[in-house]
Design a protein around this motif. Structure first.
Motif, PDB file in Angstrom:
ATOM      1  N   GLY A 100       0.805  -1.208   0.000  1.00 56.51           N
ATOM      2  CA  GLY A 100       0.000   0.000   0.000  1.00 56.51           C
ATOM      3  C   GLY A 100       0.841   1.262   0.000  1.00 56.51           C
ATOM      4  N   PHE A 205      -6.713  -0.794   2.382  1.00 53.16           N
ATOM      5  CA  PHE A 205      -7.195  -1.676   3.441  1.00 53.16           C
ATOM      6  C   PHE A 205      -8.426  -2.460   2.967  1.00 53.16           C
ATOM      7  CE2 PHE A 205      -9.818  -2.306   7.305  1.00 53.16           C
ATOM      8  CZ  PHE A 205      -8.945  -3.095   8.033  1.00 53.16           C
ATOM      9  N   LYS A 239      -3.973  -7.706   1.935  1.00 50.61           N
ATOM     10  CA  LYS A 239      -4.939  -7.504   3.015  1.00 50.61           C
ATOM     11  C   LYS A 239      -6.160  -8.387   2.705  1.00 50.61           C
ATOM     12  CE  LYS A 239      -2.874  -3.266   4.590  1.00 50.61           C
ATOM     13  NZ  LYS A 239      -2.806  -1.803   4.441  1.00 50.61           N
TER      14      LYS A 239
HETATM   15  C1  LIG Z   1      -2.183  -0.833   5.139  1.00 51.36           C
HETATM   16  C2  LIG Z   1      -2.602   0.481   4.591  1.00 51.36           C
HETATM   17  C3  LIG Z   1      -1.727   1.266   3.827  1.00 51.36           C
HETATM   18  C4  LIG Z   1      -0.254   0.938   3.693  1.00 51.36           C
HETATM   19  O1  LIG Z   1      -0.066  -0.324   3.190  1.00 51.36           O
HETATM   20  P1  LIG Z   1       1.255  -1.189   3.413  1.00 51.36           P
HETATM   21  O2  LIG Z   1       0.948  -2.391   2.593  1.00 51.36           O
HETATM   22  O3  LIG Z   1       1.384  -1.461   4.878  1.00 51.36           O
HETATM   23  O4  LIG Z   1       2.413  -0.418   2.878  1.00 51.36           O
HETATM   24  C5  LIG Z   1      -2.236   2.413   3.257  1.00 51.36           C
HETATM   25  N1  LIG Z   1      -3.507   2.787   3.455  1.00 51.36           N
HETATM   26  C6  LIG Z   1      -4.372   2.077   4.214  1.00 51.36           C
HETATM   27  C7  LIG Z   1      -5.768   2.570   4.403  1.00 51.36           C
HETATM   28  C8  LIG Z   1      -3.935   0.899   4.812  1.00 51.36           C
HETATM   29  O5  LIG Z   1      -4.755   0.199   5.595  1.00 51.36           O
END
Ligand SMILES: *Cc1c(COP(=O)(O)O)cnc(C)c1O
Length: 473
Positions: A100, A205, A239
């Motif tokens: 993310g 997410f 996720k």
């Molecule tokens: C997890 C998350 C991210 C970042 O993602 P990573 O895979 O941990 O780098 C960004 N935005 C949201 C809303 C997230 O839940």
């Protein structure tokens, strides 16, 4: 201390036994009792499949799709699936990234580099936006305008007021990580479109569960590329697509919007480097594992997993509402349960829940928002959730009996005072010296009392203390 470069090579059996022993100290990635970091569908055979797929492509390099067309085909398939799920059409394009954070950095980069003549490009986000936007702004030297939220959601009028002549991107969440609530995406997208500014939806997410929750009848607003004015959207496959770590998708409404995301360089004696994403050499392992996961679960499977998750959320939220001493902090409208105190020390409660095998995520006070406990709920929780209510009330009782954390008076600290020596003494004093992180209430209370800049300095110092090749040196 592990010797990563022994004089002579070590037998495979021994190495694997050592790795298993190391892993035994980790929190459980399966079993529906860890409410952060991991996403578990509890499907038989899925781990084995993903592992086998990962192994097949682990040595393949995503650097050059002409050398390894298998990865190009897999990436296009993943992007097509995401586009189909998230309201894309024939002009939708995208990239597979490592996570993310990388997807968000690239969304910001594409927006910034679409305006090469701007001196001080800026990004507008609600205060509940993921910290990765701040990281993107920091890495890319883009100004960050943080707009206060209203009832935990982005406020379209306030966001509109924050857009200026140098704004290159507006972003919001579907849903936010901290509270699991969906920002009013149609209104925000309209505001951005009216000003001619790109609008990114951070669905990192929830992007792979929201469409299914909506199909199941959840009352959630439209949030994807079908909404006019949304120019890009990100979704993490590691996720709620339940893929192993290392895969996210960034979609753009059109190829033209994606173009400034790419980096190309021919001005050196080696190969011309053309990178759509941050990494150049990239393992095919996570990509193949994600493809295998999607194909194994399938659309109907994801709908079932969303139904299980929704039921688990309902049961957890009801347990919170029925327990004296805690209360729901945010509406449990997606896959997060976020609770606040109604008379109990939350950080002590988090320790007491952990002592009963429920590993939650404490969140510190921030501006006008109180500290909370966050639970990311995944499908595996459905089969363990029945015993949560009684453990929660026992944990609340135990937290009451222990009483709130009372800190000895600390000297007024500033970030500049946080030296490695200071951190070493503080960590020892808080009982973190031996590597036992099961009682964190004191630590969390110290952090909670610290303003953000001090919190950052303390945790940076602590991580730096941990990350030393020779402990105690
Ligand atoms: C997890 C998350 C991210 C970042 O993602 P990573 O895979 O941990 O780098 C960004 N935005 C949201 C809303 C997230 O839940």
């Amino acid at each position: 201390m592990i010797d990563a470069l022994p004089e002579k090579g070590v037998p495979a059996d021994q190495i694997l036994a050592e790795l298993r022993e190391l892993r035994a100290a980790d929190l459980p990635t399966h079993g529906g009792r860890l409410f952060a970091y991991v996403y578990d569908p509890a499907l038989d055979g899925l781990d084995e499949l993903a592992r086998a797929a990962h192994a097949l492509s682990a040595s393949v390099n995503g650097l050059d799709p002409t050398a390894f067309p298998s990865l190009l085909a897999m990436e296009n398939a993943l992007v097509a699936a995401a586009a189909k799920l998230l309201g894309g059409d024939a002009s939708t394009v995208g990239s597979v990234t490592s996570g993310g954070t990388e997807s968000l950095i690239l969304a910001v980069k594409a927006a910034r580099d679409a305006h090469p003549s701007l001196q001080n490009p800026r990004l507008v986000v609600p205060s509940t936006a993921h910290a990765a936007f701040a990281k993107a702004a920091h890495y890319l030297r883009v100004g960050l305008d943080v707009v206060p939220v209203r009832d935990l959601r982005a406020d379209p009028a306030a966001m509109a007021a924050a857009i200026g002549p140098e704004t290159v991107l507006v972003a919001a969440s579907a849903p936010s990580y901290a509270h699991g609530v969906v920002d009013p995406i149609p209104e925000l997208a309209a505001v951005a479109a009216e000003r001619g500014v790109r609008f990114h939806v951070d669905a990192c997410f929830g992007g792979w569960i929201l469409p299914y929750l909506r199909r199941l009848g959840a009352d959630l607003p439209p949030f994807d590329l079908a909404v006019p004015g949304v120019t890009s959207i990100s979704v993490d496959l590691h996720k709620y697509a339940y893929a192993p770590k290392g895969v996210s998708i960034l979609l753009h409404r059109s190829e033209e919007l994606r173009r400034p995301q790419y980096f190309a360089y021919a001005d050196w004696p080696g190969y011309t480097m053309i990178n759509p994403v941050i990494s150049s050499t990239r393992s095919g392992g996570p990509i193949a594992a994600a493809l295998a996961t999607l194909r194994s679960i399938g659309d109907a499977g994801y709908l079932d997993l969303a139904a299980s998750t929704r039921e688990a959320v309902r049961i957890l939220a009801a347990a919170v509402e029925a327990t004296d001493g805690v209360r729901l902090y945010a509406p449990p409208e997606t896959s997060v349960v976020c609770l606040a105190s109604a008379g109990v020390d939350l950080f002590v409660l988090a320790d007491e829940l952990a002592a009963r095998g429920w590993h939650t995520q404490p969140q510190m006070a921030y501006r006008e928002l109180e500290p909370t406990i966050h639970l990311t709920v995944t499908a595996s929780v459905r089969s363990t959730v029945a015993s949560f209510a009684s453990d929660l009330s026992a944990a609340v009782e135990a937290a009451r009996a222990r009483g709130p954390v009372e800190l000895p008076p600390l000297p007024p600290l500033t970030p500049e005072m946080i030296t490695p020596e200071f951190i070493a003494v503080l960590a020892e004093g808080l009982g973190l010296g031996g590597g036992d992180f099961s009682r964190m209430a004191e630590v969390n209370t110290v952090l909670n009392a610290a303003p953000p800049a001090l919190r950052e300095a303390l945790l940076t110092g602590f991580l730096s203390l941990l990350q030393r090749p020779v402990q105690g040196a």
